[in-house]
Design a protein around this motif. Structure first.
Motif, PDB file in Angstrom:
ATOM      1  N   ASP A 196       0.819  -1.213   0.000  1.00 43.95           N
ATOM      2  CA  ASP A 196       0.000   0.000   0.000  1.00 43.95           C
ATOM      3  C   ASP A 196       0.857   1.270   0.000  1.00 43.95           C
ATOM      4  O   ASP A 196       0.325   2.368   0.126  1.00 43.95           O
ATOM      5  N   LYS A 197       2.173   1.072  -0.121  1.00 50.04           N
ATOM      6  CA  LYS A 197       3.107   2.206  -0.230  1.00 50.04           C
ATOM      7  C   LYS A 197       2.953   3.196   0.951  1.00 50.04           C
ATOM      8  O   LYS A 197       2.692   4.386   0.780  1.00 50.04           O
ATOM      9  N   ILE A 198       3.099   2.630   2.139  1.00 46.07           N
ATOM     10  CA  ILE A 198       2.943   3.443   3.361  1.00 46.07           C
ATOM     11  C   ILE A 198       4.298   3.598   4.045  1.00 46.07           C
ATOM     12  O   ILE A 198       5.011   2.606   4.243  1.00 46.07           O
ATOM     13  N   LEU A 199       4.599   4.825   4.419  1.00 45.11           N
ATOM     14  CA  LEU A 199       5.814   5.068   5.186  1.00 45.11           C
ATOM     15  C   LEU A 199       5.435   5.369   6.633  1.00 45.11           C
ATOM     16  O   LEU A 199       4.674   6.303   6.902  1.00 45.11           O
ATOM     17  N   PHE A 200       5.962   4.564   7.551  1.00 39.93           N
ATOM     18  CA  PHE A 200       5.808   4.849   8.977  1.00 39.93           C
ATOM     19  C   PHE A 200       7.077   5.598   9.380  1.00 39.93           C
ATOM     20  O   PHE A 200       8.150   4.999   9.517  1.00 39.93           O
ATOM     21  N   ILE A 204       1.123   7.033   1.400  1.00 43.11           N
ATOM     22  CA  ILE A 204       0.639   7.482   2.719  1.00 43.11           C
ATOM     23  C   ILE A 204       1.836   7.633   3.660  1.00 43.11           C
ATOM     24  O   ILE A 204       2.715   6.762   3.679  1.00 43.11           O
ATOM     25  N   ILE A 205       1.849   8.721   4.411  1.00 48.53           N
ATOM     26  CA  ILE A 205       2.874   8.877   5.459  1.00 48.53           C
ATOM     27  C   ILE A 205       2.174   8.854   6.811  1.00 48.53           C
ATOM     28  O   ILE A 205       1.224   9.608   7.053  1.00 48.53           O
ATOM     29  N   CYS A 206       2.671   7.987   7.679  1.00 54.39           N
ATOM     30  CA  CYS A 206       2.127   7.877   9.040  1.00 54.39           C
ATOM     31  C   CYS A 206       3.223   8.281  10.033  1.00 54.39           C
ATOM     32  O   CYS A 206       4.041   7.453  10.440  1.00 54.39           O
ATOM     33  N   ARG A 240      -2.412  11.289   3.537  1.00 56.66           N
ATOM     34  CA  ARG A 240      -2.832  10.313   2.539  1.00 56.66           C
ATOM     35  C   ARG A 240      -3.201  10.976   1.208  1.00 56.66           C
ATOM     36  O   ARG A 240      -3.318  10.319   0.198  1.00 56.66           O
ATOM     37  N   GLU A 241      -3.459  12.305   1.239  1.00 55.12           N
ATOM     38  CA  GLU A 241      -3.822  12.966  -0.020  1.00 55.12           C
ATOM     39  C   GLU A 241      -2.602  13.609  -0.679  1.00 55.12           C
ATOM     40  O   GLU A 241      -2.341  13.403  -1.859  1.00 55.12           O
TER      41      GLU A 241
END
Ligand SMILES: Cc1cc2nc3c(=O)[nH]c(=O)nc-3n(C[C@H](O)[C@H](O)[C@H](O)COP(=O)(O)O)c2cc1C
Length: 399
Positions: free
Chosen positions: A162-166, A224-226, A234-235
């Motif tokens: 989902d291409k998410i960076l924590f 998304i960056i968390c 997310r936008e």
């Protein structure tokens, strides 16, 4: 019990807490708009909690973790950063799930002992290095080391499906998340200044390392960056990447910050005249601060933003004014770059403030303006003319 919760994607949840009670972050930085501590929970074939929150929010946090786990046990606790605002509830989580496996790097492991006196057995601690992957089932976490942003053990993780960076502290900011947990639910312009104040005061001194970390994460395809403070992006994740990149590279905007230290008004008067002269020269963004009144974190925030900096100080016991001395130290250890510096001051008999300000100027990489203005007592016609000249020189540099 205060605890925030939101579904980010299927089986990926935001669990965090707003802290409006703590007056000073790290017992130093004012928090008039509060701060959020963000953690994340992935429910996959394996379950993983990514960081925790500060201990003052433990009750609500634990309740929410249990609710989201919905009867499942916790398999992994990933520790991106050991600072207590994120590691505060580790022991409580461990007490609930004694079989959980910690995921961290070599430095995390020693810090678990140093800070929490926890000594997990080898089979209860997965030690990760740059590029290592933790398989959760449908999702994986790929680790990227980001040392000294802003502790030695700091690391981020990337979920490639989902291409998410924590991103732990990177891309975080001050300010609570008031209803809007996602960037598309709020106007970031309202939060930008508090985000820059967080960057400049908390991360800023490690800007060299931040540049390296941003370069590394920019190689990733991010949707998304968390982060562990502030919005989930997310936008428009690129917005916060661009801001952080700009701040880490000390990129500045046109404008001038005047900071003065004054007891009885002579130096203050010079500051006000200087601001007027700058405006007459066409300088648009001028901010004047009394160093004794405004907390240094706000002053540093504006200095980080604008190219021009003019420091003025009354002489106090043969030296620069004590509160100005404090600001000079803040500027020194933040290794401020790309700034044009002007100096002025006032004295009563033998002086000292301007001498100290000049010595300070030599400690950094400042483009120092030629005209230095020093009044004996109040500003006279001669110093007024010099201040006009100083303003002109600054305006020229900003063109
Ligand atoms: C507590 C105190 C200490 C001072 N120490 C010195 C000093 O060591 N050397 C000096 O030249 N002037 C000294 N002064 C004089 C001030 O620097 C001078 O009055 C200056 O104009 C004050 O500026 P301000 O009105 O912006 O506070 C001192 C003044 C005060 C009140």
């Amino acid at each position: 019990m205060n605890c925030l919760y939101a579904k980010i994607l299927d089986d990926l949840y935001y669990i965090g807490a707003n802290d409006r009670q703590t007056a000073l972050f790290e017992n130093m930085w004012p928090l008039p708009e509060g701060v959020s501590y963000n953690a994340y929970l992935i429910r996959d074939e394996k379950t993983a909690l990514l960081d925790t929150v500060r201990i003052n929010k433990v009750d609500g946090f634990i309740n929410k973790v249990l609710e989201v786990l919905d009867g499942r046990k916790l398999d992994y606790l990933v520790i991106h950063h050991m600072e207590p605002d994120h590691s505060g509830c580790i022991t409580d989580i461990l007490n609930l799930f004694p079989d959980l496996i910690f995921v961290g790097n070599k430095k995390t492991k020693s810090m678990l002992y140093d800070f929490l006196e926890l000594t997990p057995d080898d089979d209860k601690f997965i030690e990760v290095k740059d590029g290592d992957v933790l398989d959760l089932g449908k999702r994986q976490l790929q680790f990227v080391m980001t040392p000294m942003v802003h502790w030695p053990e700091s690391m981020v993780s990337y979920e490639p499906n989902d291409k998410i960076l924590f991103s732990q502290d990177i891309f975080g900011g001050f300010g609570t998340v008031d209803g809007a947990i996602f960037d598309d639910q709020a106007d970031y312009n309202i939060f930008r200044s508090e985000t820059r104040r967080y960057y400049s005061n908390i991360v800023g001194k490690y800007s060299m390392m931040a540049v390296k970390a941003i370069e590394k994460v920019k190689q990733l395809d991010i949707n998304i960056i968390c982060p562990v403070h502030g919005f989930v992006w997310r936008e428009n994740p690129q917005t916060i990447i661009d801001d952080y990149e700009k701040w880490a590279n000390y990129e500045v905007e046109d404008g001038v910050v005047i900071v003065y230290g004054s007891m009885y008004g002579n130096t203050e008067g010079m500051a006000d005249h200087l601001a007027t002269f700058l405006a007459k020269e066409g300088v648009k963004n001028i901010k004047v601060f009394d160093v004794s009144k405004t907390h240094a974190s706000y002053i540093l925030n504006e200095i980080w933003r604008y190219k021009g900096l003019i420091l003025g100080s009354a002489t106090y016991d043969n030296s620069v004014y004590p509160n100005m001395y404090n600001l000079l130290n803040v500027l020194k250890y933040n290794k401020i770059k790309n700034h044009v510096l002007g100096i002025f001051g006032s004295y009563g008999w033998s002086g000292g403030a301007v001498k100290d300000l000049k010595a300070f100027a030599e400690t950094g990489k400042y483009d120092v303006l030629e005209t230095v203005v020093e009044a004996r007592g109040t500003m006279h016609k001669e110093e007024e003319d010099q201040l006009r000249l100083l303003a002109k020189e600054m305006a020229e540099k900003l063109k």
